[in-house]
Scaffold this motif. Structure first.
Motif, PDB file in Angstrom:
ATOM      1  N   THR A  95     -52.402 -17.006  68.060  1.00  0.00           N
ATOM      2  CA  THR A  95     -53.556 -16.244  68.527  1.00  0.00           C
ATOM      3  C   THR A  95     -54.892 -16.838  68.088  1.00  0.00           C
ATOM      4  N   GLU A  96     -54.863 -17.910  67.292  1.00  0.00           N
ATOM      5  CA  GLU A  96     -56.104 -18.478  66.786  1.00  0.00           C
ATOM      6  C   GLU A  96     -56.382 -19.846  67.396  1.00  0.00           C
ATOM      7  N   GLN A  97     -57.666 -20.254  67.329  1.00  0.00           N
ATOM      8  CA  GLN A  97     -58.091 -21.503  67.920  1.00  0.00           C
ATOM      9  C   GLN A  97     -57.456 -22.710  67.238  1.00  0.00           C
ATOM     10  N   LYS A  98     -57.317 -23.771  68.017  1.00  0.00           N
ATOM     11  CA  LYS A  98     -56.858 -25.052  67.495  1.00  0.00           C
ATOM     12  C   LYS A  98     -57.822 -26.115  68.016  1.00  0.00           C
ATOM     13  N   ARG A  99     -59.020 -26.138  67.421  1.00  0.00           N
ATOM     14  CA  ARG A  99     -60.096 -27.006  67.901  1.00  0.00           C
ATOM     15  C   ARG A  99     -60.293 -28.224  67.009  1.00  0.00           C
ATOM     16  N   GLY A 100     -59.299 -28.503  66.173  1.00  0.00           N
ATOM     17  CA  GLY A 100     -59.420 -29.669  65.307  1.00  0.00           C
ATOM     18  C   GLY A 100     -59.999 -29.305  63.963  1.00  0.00           C
ATOM     19  N   TRP A 101     -60.733 -30.250  63.364  1.00  0.00           N
ATOM     20  CA  TRP A 101     -61.215 -30.083  61.996  1.00  0.00           C
ATOM     21  C   TRP A 101     -62.119 -28.870  61.837  1.00  0.00           C
ATOM     22  N   ILE A 102     -62.765 -28.426  62.901  1.00  0.00           N
ATOM     23  CA  ILE A 102     -63.722 -27.321  62.794  1.00  0.00           C
ATOM     24  C   ILE A 102     -63.058 -26.025  62.328  1.00  0.00           C
ATOM     25  N   ASP A 103     -61.742 -25.906  62.555  1.00  0.00           N
ATOM     26  CA  ASP A 103     -61.015 -24.705  62.140  1.00  0.00           C
ATOM     27  C   ASP A 103     -60.241 -24.897  60.840  1.00  0.00           C
ATOM     28  N   SER A 104     -60.321 -26.076  60.254  1.00  0.00           N
ATOM     29  CA  SER A 104     -59.605 -26.321  59.004  1.00  0.00           C
ATOM     30  C   SER A 104     -60.261 -25.567  57.849  1.00  0.00           C
ATOM     31  N   HIS A 105     -59.445 -25.019  56.980  1.00  0.00           N
ATOM     32  CA  HIS A 105     -59.922 -24.382  55.751  1.00  0.00           C
ATOM     33  C   HIS A 105     -60.124 -25.468  54.698  1.00  0.00           C
ATOM     34  N   PRO A 106     -60.850 -25.225  53.640  1.00  0.00           N
ATOM     35  CA  PRO A 106     -61.593 -23.992  53.343  1.00  0.00           C
ATOM     36  C   PRO A 106     -62.918 -23.939  54.108  1.00  0.00           C
ATOM     37  N   PHE A 107     -63.507 -22.740  54.137  1.00  0.00           N
ATOM     38  CA  PHE A 107     -64.837 -22.548  54.701  1.00  0.00           C
ATOM     39  C   PHE A 107     -65.837 -22.391  53.561  1.00  0.00           C
ATOM     40  N   ARG A 108     -66.981 -23.007  53.713  1.00  0.00           N
ATOM     41  CA  ARG A 108     -68.005 -23.026  52.663  1.00  0.00           C
ATOM     42  C   ARG A 108     -69.064 -21.971  52.956  1.00  0.00           C
ATOM     43  N   ILE A 109     -69.368 -21.131  51.969  1.00  0.00           N
ATOM     44  CA  ILE A 109     -70.422 -20.132  52.094  1.00  0.00           C
ATOM     45  C   ILE A 109     -71.348 -20.253  50.884  1.00  0.00           C
ATOM     46  N   SER A 110     -72.589 -19.848  51.074  1.00  0.00           N
ATOM     47  CA  SER A 110     -73.544 -19.936  49.965  1.00  0.00           C
ATOM     48  C   SER A 110     -74.632 -18.890  50.131  1.00  0.00           C
ATOM     49  N   ASN A 111     -75.251 -18.533  49.009  1.00  0.00           N
ATOM     50  CA  ASN A 111     -76.439 -17.694  49.004  1.00  0.00           C
ATOM     51  C   ASN A 111     -77.401 -18.252  47.968  1.00  0.00           C
ATOM     52  N   GLU A 112     -78.372 -17.464  47.552  1.00  0.00           N
ATOM     53  CA  GLU A 112     -79.393 -17.972  46.632  1.00  0.00           C
ATOM     54  C   GLU A 112     -78.869 -18.189  45.219  1.00  0.00           C
ATOM     55  N   ASN A 113     -77.668 -17.681  44.919  1.00  0.00           N
ATOM     56  CA  ASN A 113     -77.147 -17.761  43.558  1.00  0.00           C
ATOM     57  C   ASN A 113     -75.881 -18.591  43.391  1.00  0.00           C
ATOM     58  N   GLU A 114     -75.088 -18.741  44.459  1.00  0.00           N
ATOM     59  CA  GLU A 114     -73.782 -19.354  44.292  1.00  0.00           C
ATOM     60  C   GLU A 114     -73.249 -19.938  45.592  1.00  0.00           C
ATOM     61  N   THR A 115     -72.248 -20.789  45.457  1.00  0.00           N
ATOM     62  CA  THR A 115     -71.527 -21.390  46.585  1.00  0.00           C
ATOM     63  C   THR A 115     -70.041 -21.159  46.372  1.00  0.00           C
ATOM     64  N   PHE A 116     -69.326 -20.782  47.437  1.00  0.00           N
ATOM     65  CA  PHE A 116     -67.884 -20.558  47.355  1.00  0.00           C
ATOM     66  C   PHE A 116     -67.178 -21.198  48.544  1.00  0.00           C
ATOM     67  N   TYR A 117     -65.915 -21.550  48.303  1.00  0.00           N
ATOM     68  CA  TYR A 117     -65.017 -22.031  49.351  1.00  0.00           C
ATOM     69  C   TYR A 117     -63.892 -21.015  49.520  1.00  0.00           C
ATOM     70  N   ILE A 118     -63.578 -20.691  50.779  1.00  0.00           N
ATOM     71  CA  ILE A 118     -62.630 -19.627  51.101  1.00  0.00           C
ATOM     72  C   ILE A 118     -61.470 -20.205  51.911  1.00  0.00           C
ATOM     73  N   GLU A 119     -60.231 -19.935  51.465  1.00  0.00           N
ATOM     74  CA  GLU A 119     -59.059 -20.278  52.259  1.00  0.00           C
ATOM     75  C   GLU A 119     -58.103 -19.097  52.244  1.00  0.00           C
ATOM     76  N   HIS A 120     -57.189 -19.062  53.231  1.00  0.00           N
ATOM     77  CA  HIS A 120     -56.488 -17.808  53.492  1.00  0.00           C
ATOM     78  C   HIS A 120     -55.162 -18.091  54.188  1.00  0.00           C
ATOM     79  N   ASN A 121     -54.177 -17.260  53.884  1.00  0.00           N
ATOM     80  CA  ASN A 121     -52.908 -17.250  54.600  1.00  0.00           C
ATOM     81  C   ASN A 121     -52.604 -15.815  54.981  1.00  0.00           C
TER      82      ASN A 121
END
Length: 256
Positions: A95-121
């Motif tokens: 049910t999810e996209q298969k568009r190549g590297w753009i859908d590979s985990h982890p995903f990087r998020i950031s704000n004014e204080n911190e940066t995190f990488y998110i991966e999921h199963n």
């Protein structure tokens, strides 16, 4: 209450420690992705990604090719000191996209204080998140929608993860939600957080494992633990330093 949905297949880990132990666990992920003994010998070949946080640099890569046909080892071995490494090998759900590297985990998020990488199963109901929070989901996988929501909410990312997990439990949390995250604040204080919950009979496939030794720490999927030789094919421990991750609780590991 957990509701059964199709499991999104992946193998993943996060690690804090020295470079040579990082290489060993990255190699174990590649072996797990090539031949998953806990998932019918499937191959997790829909791309991969890694992020490294060290004292003097941050490296982030997401690629389309299978991790077992690629290599990140040459980059890792040239680093010095203690590092945090987070990696993921993907086998996309139907049910999810298969568009190549753009859908590979982890995903990087950031704000004014911190940066995190998110991966999921597992499966996150992105349509429920859209209705609850009004976030855009058209071009997002479920994991990316989750990561985008964490970034949209104000405050600390780990507190935001707790909030969204609670909201998902109020709605239609899927049968499996395994999360591994790693990040840093702008004083370079590094953290790993992880959460596991599932009601599937595939305990051998879905269980996450912690492994602590000397000054290193890691949390990983079961097949990664198998190829790292810390559990056997029956999930018996091969080390006194390994244990199953308790379900339904968000854990945080901080360096230092």
């Amino acid at each position: 209450m957990l509701i059964a949905f199709k499991i999104m297949d992946c193998r993943m880990f996060a690690f804090s420690g020295n470079v040579w132990d990082a290489i060993n666990i990255q190699k174990s992920l590649a072996e797990a992705a090539k031949n998953d003994i806990f998932d019918g010998n499937k191959s997790h070949s829909d791309g991969w990604g890694s992020a490294i946080i060290s004292d003097d640099q941050e490296l982030f890569v997401r690629r389309k090719m299978p991790i077992f046909e690629d290599s990140f080892i040459d980059i890792i071995k040239n680093l010095a000191g203690k590092i945090v490494l987070i990696s993921h090998a993907r086998l996309a759900s139907e049910t999810e996209q298969k568009r190549g590297w753009i859908d590979s985990h982890p995903f990087r998020i950031s704000n004014e204080n911190e940066t995190f990488y998110i991966e999921h199963n597992g499966y996150i109901d992105k349509y429920f998140l859209n209705r609850k929070f009004g976030i855009e989901i058209k071009n997002f996988t479920d994991t990316e929608a989750f990561a985008f929501l964490l970034q949209k909410l104000n405050g600390d990312f780990i507190e935001n993860i707790k909030t969204v997990i609670d909201v998902l439990h109020e709605g239609t949390l899927a049968g499996t939600l395994n999360l591994i995250c790693a990040g840093y604040d702008y004083k370079n204080k590094r953290k790993i957080c992880y959460y596991s919950d599932f009601n599937s009979k595939k305990k051998d496939y879905l269980t996450l494992f912690e492994f602590k030794r000397d000054d290193s720490f890691s949390v990983m999927s079961s097949t990664v633990a198998y190829y790292l030789n810390i559990i056997d094919e029956n999930m018996n421990y091969r080390s006194n330093n390994v244990k199953m991750v308790e379900k339904g609780k968000l854990f945080v590991y901080e360096e230092g």
